[in-house]
Scaffold this motif. Structure first.
Motif, PDB file in Angstrom:
ATOM      1  N   GLN A  61     -46.728   9.756  29.152  1.00 13.03           N
ATOM      2  CA  GLN A  61     -47.412  10.192  27.950  1.00 13.03           C
ATOM      3  C   GLN A  61     -48.177   9.103  27.200  1.00 13.03           C
ATOM      4  O   GLN A  61     -48.922   9.407  26.277  1.00 13.03           O
ATOM      5  CB  GLN A  61     -46.407  10.836  26.981  1.00 13.03           C
ATOM      6  CG  GLN A  61     -46.320  12.349  27.115  1.00 13.03           C
ATOM      7  CD  GLN A  61     -45.671  12.781  28.413  1.00 13.03           C
ATOM      8  OE1 GLN A  61     -44.604  12.296  28.755  1.00 13.03           O
ATOM      9  NE2 GLN A  61     -46.297  13.682  29.126  1.00 13.03           N
ATOM     10  N   VAL A  62     -47.997   7.847  27.539  1.00 15.01           N
ATOM     11  CA  VAL A  62     -48.679   6.773  26.810  1.00 15.01           C
ATOM     12  C   VAL A  62     -50.130   6.691  27.296  1.00 15.01           C
ATOM     13  O   VAL A  62     -50.396   6.289  28.432  1.00 15.01           O
ATOM     14  CB  VAL A  62     -47.970   5.423  27.006  1.00 15.01           C
ATOM     15  CG1 VAL A  62     -48.746   4.313  26.292  1.00 15.01           C
ATOM     16  CG2 VAL A  62     -46.550   5.494  26.467  1.00 15.01           C
ATOM     17  N   LEU A  63     -51.061   7.077  26.434  1.00 18.11           N
ATOM     18  CA  LEU A  63     -52.478   7.018  26.789  1.00 18.11           C
ATOM     19  C   LEU A  63     -52.999   5.596  26.653  1.00 18.11           C
ATOM     20  O   LEU A  63     -52.506   4.808  25.842  1.00 18.11           O
ATOM     21  CB  LEU A  63     -53.288   7.943  25.876  1.00 18.11           C
ATOM     22  CG  LEU A  63     -52.948   9.438  25.926  1.00 18.11           C
ATOM     23  CD1 LEU A  63     -53.882  10.221  25.003  1.00 18.11           C
ATOM     24  CD2 LEU A  63     -53.038   9.981  27.342  1.00 18.11           C
ATOM     25  N   ASP A  64     -54.026   5.284  27.435  1.00 19.13           N
ATOM     26  CA  ASP A  64     -54.612   3.942  27.383  1.00 19.13           C
ATOM     27  C   ASP A  64     -55.095   3.601  25.984  1.00 19.13           C
ATOM     28  O   ASP A  64     -54.996   2.447  25.543  1.00 19.13           O
ATOM     29  CB  ASP A  64     -55.778   3.844  28.372  1.00 19.13           C
ATOM     30  CG  ASP A  64     -55.311   3.898  29.820  1.00 19.13           C
ATOM     31  OD1 ASP A  64     -54.082   3.918  30.033  1.00 19.13           O
ATOM     32  OD2 ASP A  64     -56.156   3.936  30.726  1.00 19.13           O
ATOM     33  N   LYS A  65     -55.610   4.584  25.262  1.00 18.32           N
ATOM     34  CA  LYS A  65     -56.165   4.306  23.931  1.00 18.32           C
ATOM     35  C   LYS A  65     -55.081   3.945  22.916  1.00 18.32           C
ATOM     36  O   LYS A  65     -55.381   3.401  21.856  1.00 18.32           O
ATOM     37  CB  LYS A  65     -56.960   5.512  23.430  1.00 18.32           C
ATOM     38  CG  LYS A  65     -56.115   6.735  23.077  1.00 18.32           C
ATOM     39  CD  LYS A  65     -56.993   7.828  22.475  1.00 18.32           C
ATOM     40  CE  LYS A  65     -56.157   9.018  22.008  1.00 18.32           C
ATOM     41  NZ  LYS A  65     -56.997  10.047  21.352  1.00 18.32           N
ATOM     42  N   TRP A  66     -53.822   4.255  23.227  1.00 17.82           N
ATOM     43  CA  TRP A  66     -52.731   3.900  22.320  1.00 17.82           C
ATOM     44  C   TRP A  66     -52.242   2.470  22.528  1.00 17.82           C
ATOM     45  O   TRP A  66     -51.478   1.955  21.715  1.00 17.82           O
ATOM     46  CB  TRP A  66     -51.555   4.863  22.494  1.00 17.82           C
ATOM     47  CG  TRP A  66     -51.854   6.274  22.099  1.00 17.82           C
ATOM     48  CD1 TRP A  66     -52.888   6.710  21.317  1.00 17.82           C
ATOM     49  CD2 TRP A  66     -51.121   7.447  22.473  1.00 17.82           C
ATOM     50  NE1 TRP A  66     -52.845   8.081  21.175  1.00 17.82           N
ATOM     51  CE2 TRP A  66     -51.772   8.561  21.874  1.00 17.82           C
ATOM     52  CE3 TRP A  66     -49.990   7.668  23.244  1.00 17.82           C
ATOM     53  CZ2 TRP A  66     -51.316   9.854  22.033  1.00 17.82           C
ATOM     54  CZ3 TRP A  66     -49.529   8.968  23.406  1.00 17.82           C
ATOM     55  CH2 TRP A  66     -50.182  10.052  22.804  1.00 17.82           C
ATOM     56  N   LEU A  67     -52.653   1.839  23.639  1.00 16.78           N
ATOM     57  CA  LEU A  67     -52.228   0.472  23.899  1.00 16.78           C
ATOM     58  C   LEU A  67     -52.967  -0.490  22.973  1.00 16.78           C
ATOM     59  O   LEU A  67     -54.086  -0.209  22.528  1.00 16.78           O
ATOM     60  CB  LEU A  67     -52.491   0.111  25.359  1.00 16.78           C
ATOM     61  CG  LEU A  67     -51.736   0.953  26.407  1.00 16.78           C
ATOM     62  CD1 LEU A  67     -52.177   0.566  27.805  1.00 16.78           C
ATOM     63  CD2 LEU A  67     -50.236   0.791  26.255  1.00 16.78           C
ATOM     64  N   PRO A  68     -52.362  -1.639  22.651  1.00 21.85           N
ATOM     65  CA  PRO A  68     -53.019  -2.617  21.771  1.00 21.85           C
ATOM     66  C   PRO A  68     -54.378  -3.034  22.319  1.00 21.85           C
ATOM     67  O   PRO A  68     -54.555  -3.141  23.544  1.00 21.85           O
ATOM     68  CB  PRO A  68     -52.032  -3.784  21.760  1.00 21.85           C
ATOM     69  CG  PRO A  68     -50.710  -3.182  22.105  1.00 21.85           C
ATOM     70  CD  PRO A  68     -51.014  -2.070  23.055  1.00 21.85           C
ATOM     71  N   PRO A  69     -55.351  -3.279  21.456  1.00 22.38           N
ATOM     72  CA  PRO A  69     -56.695  -3.702  21.904  1.00 22.38           C
ATOM     73  C   PRO A  69     -56.618  -4.958  22.772  1.00 22.38           C
ATOM     74  O   PRO A  69     -55.916  -5.915  22.444  1.00 22.38           O
ATOM     75  CB  PRO A  69     -57.430  -3.995  20.585  1.00 22.38           C
ATOM     76  CG  PRO A  69     -56.706  -3.203  19.550  1.00 22.38           C
ATOM     77  CD  PRO A  69     -55.271  -3.166  19.986  1.00 22.38           C
ATOM     78  N   GLY A  70     -57.326  -4.939  23.883  1.00 19.91           N
ATOM     79  CA  GLY A  70     -57.386  -6.100  24.767  1.00 19.91           C
ATOM     80  C   GLY A  70     -56.244  -6.207  25.759  1.00 19.91           C
ATOM     81  O   GLY A  70     -56.300  -7.035  26.678  1.00 19.91           O
ATOM     82  N   MET A  71     -55.208  -5.372  25.623  1.00 21.17           N
ATOM     83  CA  MET A  71     -54.039  -5.491  26.498  1.00 21.17           C
ATOM     84  C   MET A  71     -54.415  -5.214  27.955  1.00 21.17           C
ATOM     85  O   MET A  71     -54.005  -5.956  28.866  1.00 21.17           O
ATOM     86  CB  MET A  71     -52.950  -4.522  26.043  1.00 21.17           C
ATOM     87  CG  MET A  71     -51.730  -4.481  26.953  1.00 21.17           C
ATOM     88  SD  MET A  71     -50.424  -3.396  26.306  1.00 21.17           S
ATOM     89  CE  MET A  71     -49.352  -3.235  27.734  1.00 21.17           C
ATOM     90  N   GLN A  72     -55.213  -4.190  28.191  1.00 22.20           N
ATOM     91  CA  GLN A  72     -55.559  -3.842  29.568  1.00 22.20           C
ATOM     92  C   GLN A  72     -56.438  -4.911  30.220  1.00 22.20           C
ATOM     93  O   GLN A  72     -56.272  -5.237  31.402  1.00 22.20           O
ATOM     94  CB  GLN A  72     -56.256  -2.485  29.600  1.00 22.20           C
ATOM     95  CG  GLN A  72     -55.315  -1.332  29.270  1.00 22.20           C
ATOM     96  CD  GLN A  72     -56.040  -0.006  29.272  1.00 22.20           C
ATOM     97  OE1 GLN A  72     -56.978   0.214  28.500  1.00 22.20           O
ATOM     98  NE2 GLN A  72     -55.620   0.886  30.133  1.00 22.20           N
TER      99      GLN A  72
END
Length: 526
Positions: A303-314
């Motif tokens: 359920q964790v969407l990419d947009k919910w991850l901290p900025p720059g993490m990916q």
């Protein structure tokens, strides 16, 4: 061998099993209510409900439309508004730096809507007004949707809870499990467990704050719903909260969470593993088989969407993975962003259990969600955890203490730091050996988690709620529950004794003084 002897050979084992095997419980009508909107929770309960149905029980299941799969032989009541709630969540931009009170407000509103949508659904209302509907048990998620406990009162049926995320102090309260030395918070936001006196005081204050949050933020709205939809109920929500016959918790002591449980708390971590796996597709199987230096699997959960991850993490992770010689399999809802890298293969969905079971998988990078943690333990895969919220921080800490995991702080990620940790874990054989040892302990149980869950569920059915399993504290007043009466008596006696001793001492001193004055005829200085 003749036909007759062949038939006899088949009948004899069946007869022996019938005589010596466990007796199948009488089939009962069971109502199961799950207001989950996240698919990961349905991964846990679906095999459990299937097993109950296969045992011959007649199930009515209230759930969302899309996340809960159809189960053969089960009467489904679907609540479309739960799916609408999920769509609203997917559009929401989460802030991982919420304060505790802001977080509580958000969570309270979410669970209020879960309860409201279930109770207000036309199909559910039809069930509640069906005078012929009778159930021997009500099964539901144990915490936060307290208004739904009213189904137990309405149908006069024992209440069984599922704690999908393991236990915390609020689950303990429901079954009278008063063991404050092992209490854990519902949310780890701001919680810093430790062993010093100051840290213990901090933990006590933290959990006291959570009790206040539950009492003054969560519960009032649930109580209003309960009164609205169960106006003729004779028991209050506070009464129902202490009537759980059984709570199945998704954890196990072998994974570093040893607790002093009362009899009606039963650990069933890995219950979802009863669901059969599907074979890997050809492309994915070839990728795993042919990875010369092994595979690293990266997933932050369903359920964790990419947009919910901290900025720059990916971007930081991608830069780190590019420095590795291992093949990286990346679960992302935007796979096209990562498939240009030479050693990264991304999809929006992967069969996680099948991947973890592959011998070429060397490391599992994850968010330390409870199901991912259990699956990594089951398949003996070392973990690199990047926890984001709730139970994930506690799960991470336990895996680190067991020597099967390392952790990264999502607020302080660098590509070089990630590479250094990964290479250290891959080169240090202790992580894999510890993972094997932990997996062996986890599997060394008298029954599987599913068999345990079904046995105890049917035990409650056989014994009509099994009131004898509930600790006496369940029937105690608030004064008794917190031992105020014992403390009052204890300190009352000590205080009275102290007063008597002081009074007698004062009298003896006064008498001695007068004797001295009389003997020497000299006034004593006072």
């Amino acid at each position: 061998m003749s036909g007759g002897s062949g038939i006899a050979g088949l009948l004899l084992p069946a007869l022996i099993f019938g005589l010596l095997g466990p007796k199948l419980a009488e089939t009962e009508n069971i109502l199961a209510i799950f207001s989950y909107t996240f698919g990961s929770s349905y991964l846990l309960i679906t095999p459990y409900l299937k097993s109950l149905a296969q045992r011959g029980h007649q199930l009515t299941v209230i759930s969302s439309v899309s996340e809960m799969p159809h189960i053969e032989g089960v009467h489904h009541i679907r609540v479309p508004k739960l799916d609408m709630l999920m769509e609203e969540l997917l559009d929401y931009d989460f802030d991982l730096k919420l304060s505790k009170w802001m977080e509580a407000q958000f969570v309270s509103e979410y669970f209020y809507n879960c309860s409201r949508y279930v109770l207000g659904d036309p199909g559910v209302q039809e069930l509640l007004h069906n005078s012929s509907a009778q159930y021997s048990m009500v099964i539901l998620e144990a915490s936060h949707t307290d208004a739904l406990y009213g189904f137990s009162q309405h149908f006069n049926a024992p209440l069984v809870g599922i704690a999908a995320y393991g236990s915390a102090w609020n689950i303990d309260f429901l079954v009278g499990n008063s063991a404050p030395s092992v209490y854990e918070p519902m949310s780890a936001l701001g919680y810093s467990p430790g062993h010093s006196l100051m840290e213990k005081w901090h933990n006590l204050i933290f959990i006291t704050e959570e009790r206040l949050v539950e009492r003054f933020i969560y519960l009032p709205d649930q109580i209003d719903l309960y009164k609205q939809y169960f106006p003729e109920a004779s028991a209050s929500i506070h009464d129902l909260r202490r009537r759980f016959s059984l709570i199945l918790i998704n954890q196990h002591f072998s994974m570093g969470r040893v607790r002093s449980n009362v009899p009606n708390i039963v650990e069933v971590a890995g219950m979802h593993l009863a669901e059969p796996t599907k074979p890997l597709d050809l492309e994915l199987k070839l990728l795993l088989d042919e990875a010369e230096h092994g595979v690293i699997y990266f997933s932050m959960g369903l359920q964790v969407l990419d947009k919910w991850l901290p900025p720059g993490m990916q971007d930081t992770l991608l830069a780190a993975f590019a420095q590795l010689k291992q093949q990286v399999i990346w679960k992302s809802n935007n796979p096209a962003l990562f498939n240009n890298s030479k050693n990264v293969y991304a999809r929006s969905y992967f069969p996680q259990r099948e991947i973890l079971n592959h011998p070429n998988v060397k490391l599992f990078i994850n968010h330390a969600g409870v199901l991912s943690t259990i699956e990594a333990v089951h398949y003996a895969v070392p973990q690199l955890c990047i926890p984001l919220y709730y139970d994930q921080f506690q799960n991470t800490k336990r895996m680190e203490q067991l020597g099967v995991a390392r952790s990264l702080d999502y607020t302080d990620l660098t590509s070089d730091g990630i590479v250094m940790v990964i290479e250290n874990m891959l080169l240090n054989a202790s992580y894999k050996q510890n993972a094997r040892d932990l997996s062996n302990r986890f599997h060394d149980q008298p029954m599987s988690a599913m068999e345990t869950a079904i046995w105890w569920t049917e035990y409650i059915l056989r014994h009509k709620g099994a009131d004898h399993m509930r600790i006496a504290e369940q029937e105690m007043s608030l004064m008794q529950y917190y031992n105020v009466d014992v403390v009052s008596v204890l300190f009352g006696r000590i205080g009275l004794s102290a007063m008597i001793v002081i009074f007698l001492g004062w009298k003896l001193v006064a008498l001695a003084t007068r004797n001295l004055e009389y003997r020497f005829n000299v006034p004593m200085i006072r």
